[in-house]
Design a protein around this motif. Sequence first.
Motif, short mmCIF file in Angstrom:
data_model
loop_
_atom_site.label_atom_id
_atom_site.label_comp_id
_atom_site.label_asym_id
_atom_site.label_seq_id
_atom_site.Cartn_x
_atom_site.Cartn_y
_atom_site.Cartn_z
N LYS A 25 0.82 -1.21 0.00
CA LYS A 25 0.00 0.00 0.00
C LYS A 25 0.86 1.27 0.00
N GLY A 26 2.18 1.12 0.21
CA GLY A 26 3.06 2.28 0.25
C GLY A 26 2.95 3.08 1.53
N VAL A 27 2.62 2.42 2.63
CA VAL A 27 2.40 3.08 3.91
C VAL A 27 3.68 3.01 4.76
N LYS A 28 4.09 4.16 5.27
CA LYS A 28 5.27 4.22 6.14
C LYS A 28 4.83 3.91 7.57
N TYR A 29 5.67 3.17 8.29
CA TYR A 29 5.34 2.77 9.66
C TYR A 29 6.64 2.56 10.44
N GLU A 30 6.50 2.53 11.74
CA GLU A 30 7.62 2.21 12.62
C GLU A 30 7.43 0.79 13.13
N PHE A 31 8.46 -0.03 13.02
CA PHE A 31 8.39 -1.41 13.53
C PHE A 31 9.00 -1.43 14.92
N ILE A 32 8.26 -1.97 15.88
CA ILE A 32 8.75 -2.08 17.25
C ILE A 32 8.92 -3.56 17.57
N GLU A 33 10.18 -3.99 17.68
CA GLU A 33 10.52 -5.39 17.96
C GLU A 33 10.17 -5.70 19.42
N GLU A 34 9.41 -6.75 19.61
CA GLU A 34 9.00 -7.18 20.95
C GLU A 34 9.81 -8.41 21.37
N ASP A 35 10.16 -8.46 22.64
CA ASP A 35 10.77 -9.65 23.24
C ASP A 35 9.62 -10.45 23.84
N LEU A 36 9.34 -11.60 23.28
CA LEU A 36 8.17 -12.36 23.74
C LEU A 36 8.35 -12.93 25.14
N ASN A 37 9.59 -12.97 25.62
CA ASN A 37 9.84 -13.43 26.99
C ASN A 37 9.68 -12.30 28.01
N LYS A 38 9.73 -11.06 27.54
CA LYS A 38 9.57 -9.90 28.41
C LYS A 38 8.82 -8.83 27.61
N LYS A 52 -0.46 -10.21 23.43
CA LYS A 52 0.49 -10.78 22.49
C LYS A 52 0.58 -9.91 21.24
N ILE A 53 1.59 -10.21 20.44
CA ILE A 53 1.73 -9.52 19.16
C ILE A 53 0.74 -10.17 18.20
N HIS A 54 0.34 -9.54 17.25
CA HIS A 54 0.73 -8.30 16.61
C HIS A 54 -0.29 -7.23 16.92
N VAL A 55 0.25 -6.00 17.06
CA VAL A 55 -0.61 -4.86 17.28
C VAL A 55 -0.18 -3.78 16.31
N LEU A 56 -1.15 -3.24 15.58
CA LEU A 56 -0.92 -2.08 14.73
C LEU A 56 -1.52 -0.90 15.48
N LEU A 57 -0.71 0.12 15.72
CA LEU A 57 -1.16 1.30 16.44
C LEU A 57 -1.26 2.44 15.43
N HIS A 58 -2.49 2.87 15.17
CA HIS A 58 -2.74 3.93 14.18
C HIS A 58 -3.33 5.13 14.90
#
Length: 162
Positions: A25-38, A52-58
Amino acid sequence: MAELKLFGTWFSRFGQRIEIALKLKGVKYEFIEEDLNKKSLLLLKYNPVYKKIHVLLHNGKPICESLVILEYIDKTWEGPSIWPRDPYEKATTCFWAKFFDEKFGILQELAGLQVFTKEKFPNVGEWIDEFHNCSIIKENLPPEDKLAAHFQAHFRAVAASK
């Protein structure tokens, strides 16, 4: 400009399909890496039900679960359609998406299982080949050796903890 963040992990195919949809779609976003153990406090804040992941925050509003996120992306931004417009074709596509969600290809390979094969599902196998040959897909899938190493390490850690 809209603020868009995606909480996920580099190795999750559920997150990969969200990233691919955003890039299509050509959409810019910030990826936030999650540590599933913390898990981060932000992840727990934005997905208090499943945590849990995944969450899109708009623009401060969370959307959870990858298939729901894909639907949201498709309806929110212009560009190539993610889902078919025809209701029957969309239902069929959703069926296959759910099917693949339940069949973990790399995990099957690591475990030596043959649940899904091209011989059993030739049409789906052909579709997967076409999918993997798309340039945006190729650019966004993690290397299989890195993915295999990640899951092997995870399996060893789980086995050692028992």
